[in-house]
Write a protein that holds these residues in place. Structure first.
Motif, PDB file in Angstrom:
ATOM      1  N   GLU A 172      -7.659  11.584  13.322  1.00 54.03           N
ATOM      2  CA  GLU A 172      -6.929  12.642  12.629  1.00 54.03           C
ATOM      3  C   GLU A 172      -6.070  12.084  11.495  1.00 54.03           C
ATOM      4  N   LEU A 173      -5.489  10.917  11.697  1.00 59.66           N
ATOM      5  CA  LEU A 173      -4.741  10.289  10.602  1.00 59.66           C
ATOM      6  C   LEU A 173      -5.670   9.916   9.453  1.00 59.66           C
ATOM      7  N   ASP A 174      -6.860   9.440   9.791  1.00 58.04           N
ATOM      8  CA  ASP A 174      -7.845   9.088   8.765  1.00 58.04           C
ATOM      9  C   ASP A 174      -8.290  10.332   7.996  1.00 58.04           C
ATOM     10  N   LYS A 175      -8.436  11.449   8.691  1.00 59.68           N
ATOM     11  CA  LYS A 175      -8.775  12.714   8.019  1.00 59.68           C
ATOM     12  C   LYS A 175      -7.684  13.109   7.038  1.00 59.68           C
ATOM     13  N   LYS A 176      -6.431  12.963   7.477  1.00 58.96           N
ATOM     14  CA  LYS A 176      -5.315  13.305   6.597  1.00 58.96           C
ATOM     15  C   LYS A 176      -5.273  12.378   5.391  1.00 58.96           C
ATOM     16  N   ALA A 177      -5.627  11.116   5.597  1.00 56.39           N
ATOM     17  CA  ALA A 177      -5.659  10.177   4.482  1.00 56.39           C
ATOM     18  C   ALA A 177      -6.641  10.654   3.411  1.00 56.39           C
ATOM     19  N   THR A 178      -7.800  11.104   3.832  1.00 53.80           N
ATOM     20  CA  THR A 178      -8.797  11.616   2.884  1.00 53.80           C
ATOM     21  C   THR A 178      -8.319  12.908   2.237  1.00 53.80           C
ATOM     22  N   GLU A 179      -7.770  13.802   3.042  1.00 55.43           N
ATOM     23  CA  GLU A 179      -7.300  15.095   2.540  1.00 55.43           C
ATOM     24  C   GLU A 179      -6.187  14.937   1.508  1.00 55.43           C
ATOM     25  N   PHE A 180      -5.293  13.954   1.737  1.00 50.48           N
ATOM     26  CA  PHE A 180      -4.122  13.797   0.870  1.00 50.48           C
ATOM     27  C   PHE A 180      -4.333  12.800  -0.265  1.00 50.48           C
ATOM     28  N   MET A 181      -5.527  12.233  -0.393  1.00 49.79           N
ATOM     29  CA  MET A 181      -5.736  11.205  -1.413  1.00 49.79           C
ATOM     30  C   MET A 181      -5.526  11.733  -2.836  1.00 49.79           C
ATOM     31  N   PRO A 182      -5.827  12.992  -3.157  1.00 50.34           N
ATOM     32  CA  PRO A 182      -5.585  13.475  -4.531  1.00 50.34           C
ATOM     33  C   PRO A 182      -4.096  13.634  -4.868  1.00 50.34           C
ATOM     34  N   ILE A 183      -3.222  13.636  -3.859  1.00 52.26           N
ATOM     35  CA  ILE A 183      -1.804  13.893  -4.110  1.00 52.26           C
ATOM     36  C   ILE A 183      -1.101  12.596  -4.488  1.00 52.26           C
ATOM     37  N   VAL A 184      -0.578  12.557  -5.718  1.00 49.26           N
ATOM     38  CA  VAL A 184       0.148  11.380  -6.201  1.00 49.26           C
ATOM     39  C   VAL A 184       1.635  11.601  -5.980  1.00 49.26           C
ATOM     40  N   LYS A 185       2.333  10.574  -5.547  1.00 49.05           N
ATOM     41  CA  LYS A 185       3.751  10.701  -5.203  1.00 49.05           C
ATOM     42  C   LYS A 185       4.477   9.404  -5.525  1.00 49.05           C
ATOM     43  N   ALA A 186       5.777   9.446  -5.387  1.00 46.56           N
ATOM     44  CA  ALA A 186       6.581   8.243  -5.566  1.00 46.56           C
ATOM     45  C   ALA A 186       6.530   7.404  -4.301  1.00 46.56           C
ATOM     46  N   GLY A 187       6.280   6.109  -4.468  1.00 47.36           N
ATOM     47  CA  GLY A 187       6.437   5.212  -3.337  1.00 47.36           C
ATOM     48  C   GLY A 187       7.921   4.891  -3.156  1.00 47.36           C
ATOM     49  N   ARG A 188       8.240   4.285  -2.021  1.00 50.33           N
ATOM     50  CA  ARG A 188       9.641   3.934  -1.773  1.00 50.33           C
ATOM     51  C   ARG A 188       9.709   2.601  -1.023  1.00 50.33           C
ATOM     52  N   THR A 189      10.599   1.750  -1.471  1.00 49.07           N
ATOM     53  CA  THR A 189      10.943   0.545  -0.723  1.00 49.07           C
ATOM     54  C   THR A 189      12.462   0.516  -0.591  1.00 49.07           C
ATOM     55  N   HIS A 190      12.951   0.059   0.548  1.00 48.54           N
ATOM     56  CA  HIS A 190      14.392   0.081   0.839  1.00 48.54           C
ATOM     57  C   HIS A 190      14.936   1.507   0.770  1.00 48.54           C
ATOM     58  N   LEU A 191      14.055   2.494   0.965  1.00 51.65           N
ATOM     59  CA  LEU A 191      14.378   3.916   0.848  1.00 51.65           C
ATOM     60  C   LEU A 191      14.771   4.309  -0.577  1.00 51.65           C
ATOM     61  N   HIS A 192      14.430   3.482  -1.560  1.00 51.43           N
ATOM     62  CA  HIS A 192      14.682   3.793  -2.963  1.00 51.43           C
ATOM     63  C   HIS A 192      13.364   3.845  -3.718  1.00 51.43           C
ATOM     64  N   ASP A 193      13.439   4.396  -4.936  1.00 55.20           N
ATOM     65  CA  ASP A 193      12.240   4.624  -5.744  1.00 55.20           C
ATOM     66  C   ASP A 193      11.419   3.356  -5.902  1.00 55.20           C
ATOM     67  N   ALA A 194      10.122   3.524  -5.758  1.00 54.54           N
ATOM     68  CA  ALA A 194       9.171   2.441  -6.033  1.00 54.54           C
ATOM     69  C   ALA A 194       8.025   3.021  -6.847  1.00 54.54           C
ATOM     70  N   VAL A 195       7.063   2.185  -7.222  1.00 52.26           N
ATOM     71  CA  VAL A 195       5.956   2.638  -8.076  1.00 52.26           C
ATOM     72  C   VAL A 195       5.156   3.731  -7.382  1.00 52.26           C
ATOM     73  N   PRO A 196       4.423   4.525  -8.175  1.00 48.75           N
ATOM     74  CA  PRO A 196       3.659   5.644  -7.602  1.00 48.75           C
ATOM     75  C   PRO A 196       2.569   5.176  -6.632  1.00 48.75           C
ATOM     76  N   MET A 197       2.182   6.077  -5.787  1.00 46.87           N
ATOM     77  CA  MET A 197       1.086   5.856  -4.847  1.00 46.87           C
ATOM     78  C   MET A 197       0.496   7.206  -4.493  1.00 46.87           C
ATOM     79  N   ARG A 198      -0.534   7.197  -3.705  1.00 46.39           N
ATOM     80  CA  ARG A 198      -1.130   8.439  -3.216  1.00 46.39           C
ATOM     81  C   ARG A 198      -0.613   8.719  -1.806  1.00 46.39           C
ATOM     82  N   LEU A 199      -0.374   9.980  -1.524  1.00 44.12           N
ATOM     83  CA  LEU A 199       0.029  10.356  -0.168  1.00 44.12           C
ATOM     84  C   LEU A 199      -1.041   9.935   0.828  1.00 44.12           C
ATOM     85  N   GLY A 200      -2.296  10.006   0.399  1.00 41.35           N
ATOM     86  CA  GLY A 200      -3.394   9.585   1.263  1.00 41.35           C
ATOM     87  C   GLY A 200      -3.353   8.110   1.586  1.00 41.35           C
ATOM     88  N   GLN A 201      -2.853   7.303   0.634  1.00 37.99           N
ATOM     89  CA  GLN A 201      -2.743   5.863   0.894  1.00 37.99           C
ATOM     90  C   GLN A 201      -1.699   5.602   1.986  1.00 37.99           C
TER      91      GLN A 201
END
Length: 461
Positions: A172-201
């Motif tokens: 089910e997590l793998d299904k969500k990864a595929t489903e959410f791959m088109p959604i681009v979002k902000a990554g976060r490290t240390h709970l602060h802004d990081a470079v973009p990534m996909r929600l599916g990633q």
């Protein structure tokens, strides 16, 4: 044996003792009841089932070796099958905190099976005609049978419950990864802004974590298949027919359809509880990673108006007795609690493992209970997490896009073009003015086609 009011008088090597008239257990179980009024908790159903499997396998083997009359052996097998199926669970009454190694638990099983077998053989016979030690416990000791029962129960629960549940969670997590791959979002490290990534990633990382732990649990649990039945007290196979060990383990395999085998070294099996310790270590690691995943999901779903709100969780129940309409991440919170408990259980089992002395570890009753309880609650938590939360998660593409476009980490794209220091100044200015990186670049007339292309989020993924 005599009857008195609601009790019968039974005798063992310590003398006489009153036992409830209609109880299938006998004197040694009654002494354990009186001695160990500790927690009110009894051994899990799966341990009792496994003890029934061992007793049925032993009787079958002893008949095959012509050591046990068929009339008695058949009755023991029938009584043991009733134990396997849960018919006499109310007769297993010994507290989990009991005499070392599980002697009381083994005798509880021996007495119930012996008295029920006597009844099956001939209801007119007095209880005790089939002897709990001489017949039901033939070719056995507590030290090999309870240890084996613990590992049989654990493997049945892992193979038929927890591992399948984890595989479904991964799926089910793998299904969500595929489903959410088109959604681009902000990554976060240390709970602060990081470079973009996909929600599916992000979800693909969760899925692979679970897949890795499935493989690790399969590997660490393999040692549970080694059961030292026939080793009797200390591994020397005293009072045991030479053909008994292999035959009885083969019979356990027939009854469970699982590939149990003799230990590489019987003394290693008798001395240690290494297999449960390894499994508990893996369950601890599983707990650590599930806490990470569920904590992430709580953060990503936080809000819905004042948090990240990048995903939406299915609503399962009202979340507040004072704030109308509030809905909390209840399933994720429950999973976190279970994982904390399993981490504590692992510490208990590891500590009990240090009690191995010479030929035996006497802490096996506590280890058995804790191991099975850990597998059971983890199975229930994982199944509930999958069906009541993961399957229903939705990605919020609009909010993900807004968060990403306002992320200060987009300045990372400028570093190869204008250098780290100047890019840092632009990022700081955007933060100070509370505007986007692009707006700062526009104000400075620096937003060239080259820079605009470099700042495309998908180009940074």
């Amino acid at each position: 044996m005599t009857l008195s009011d609601n009790f019968r008088i039974e005798k063992d090597t310590l003398g006489t003792i009153k036992v409830p008239k209609n109880a299938y257990y006998g004197a040694q179980t009654q002494r354990a009841i009186e001695n160990f009024q500790i927690s009110g908790k009894r051994m899990p159903r799966s341990i009792i089932r496994a003890q029934g499997i061992v007793k049925a396998a032993a009787a079958t083997t002893n008949m095959d070796l012509e050591l046990l009359p068929h009339s008695i052996g058949d009755a023991i097998i029938q009584a043991s099958k009733e134990v396997i199926n849960g018919k006499w669970d109310d007769q297993f009454v010994v507290d989990i905190y009991q005499a070392g190694a599980g002697t009381s638990q083994n005798m509880n099983t021996n007495e119930v099976v012996a008295n029920r077998a006597t009844e099956l053989l001939d209801p007119s016979l007095d209880l005790g005609r089939i002897h709990p030690n001489d017949h039901v416990n033939m070719n056995q000791s507590t030290n090999d049978t309870f240890h084996a029962s613990m590992q049989i129960a654990a493997m049945e629960n892992l193979v038929h419950k927890l591992l399948p549940a984890l595989r479904i969670l991964y799926k089910e997590l793998d299904k969500k990864a595929t489903e959410f791959m088109p959604i681009v979002k902000a990554g976060r490290t240390h709970l602060h802004d990081a470079v973009p990534m996909r929600l599916g990633q992000e979800f693909a990382g969760y899925a692979e974590t679970i897949q890795s732990l499935i493989q690790q649990l399969e590997h660490s649990s393999d040692k549970l298949y080694e059961i030292g039945l026939g080793g009797t007290a200390i591994g020397t196979k005293a009072n045991t027919h030479p053909d008994y060990p292999l035959k009885v383990i083969t019979e356990v395999c027939n009854q469970t359809s699982l590939p149990f085998r003799q230990p590489n070294n019987i003394f290693e099996f008798m001395q240690n509880t290494g297999a449960p310790i390894r499994v508990m270590t893996t369950l601890k690691e599983l707990s650590v990673h599930l806490i990470k995943i569920t904590s992430d999901l709580r953060l990503l779903a936080s809000g819905p108006r004042t948090g990240l709100a990048e995903i939406t969780l299915p609503s399962v129940q009202p979340g507040s007795t004072i704030m109308p309409g509030k809905v909390n991440p209840a399933i994720l919170e429950m999973t976190h609690m279970v994982c904390c408990q399993v981490i504590g259980f692992e510490a208990a089992v590891s500590t009990a493992g240090t009690a191995s002395q010479l030929e035996i570890n006497v802490m096996m009753p506590m280890i058995a209970y804790t191991l099975i309880e850990s597998i059971d609650i983890m199975y229930n938590a994982v199944s509930t997490l999958t069906t009541k939360c993961i399957i229903g998660i939705q990605g919020n593409e609009k909010i993900c896009k807004q968060r990403m476009e306002s992320s200060l980490a987009l300045v990372t794209a400028l570093s190869p073009i204008m250098g780290y220091d100047r890019a840092s100044q632009i990022g700081k200015e955007a933060d100070d003015k509370d505007i986007t990186i692009k707006e700062v670049l526009k104000q400075k007339n620096l937003l060239t086609p080259e820079i605009e292309k470099a700042m495309e989020p998908k180009g940074l993924i």
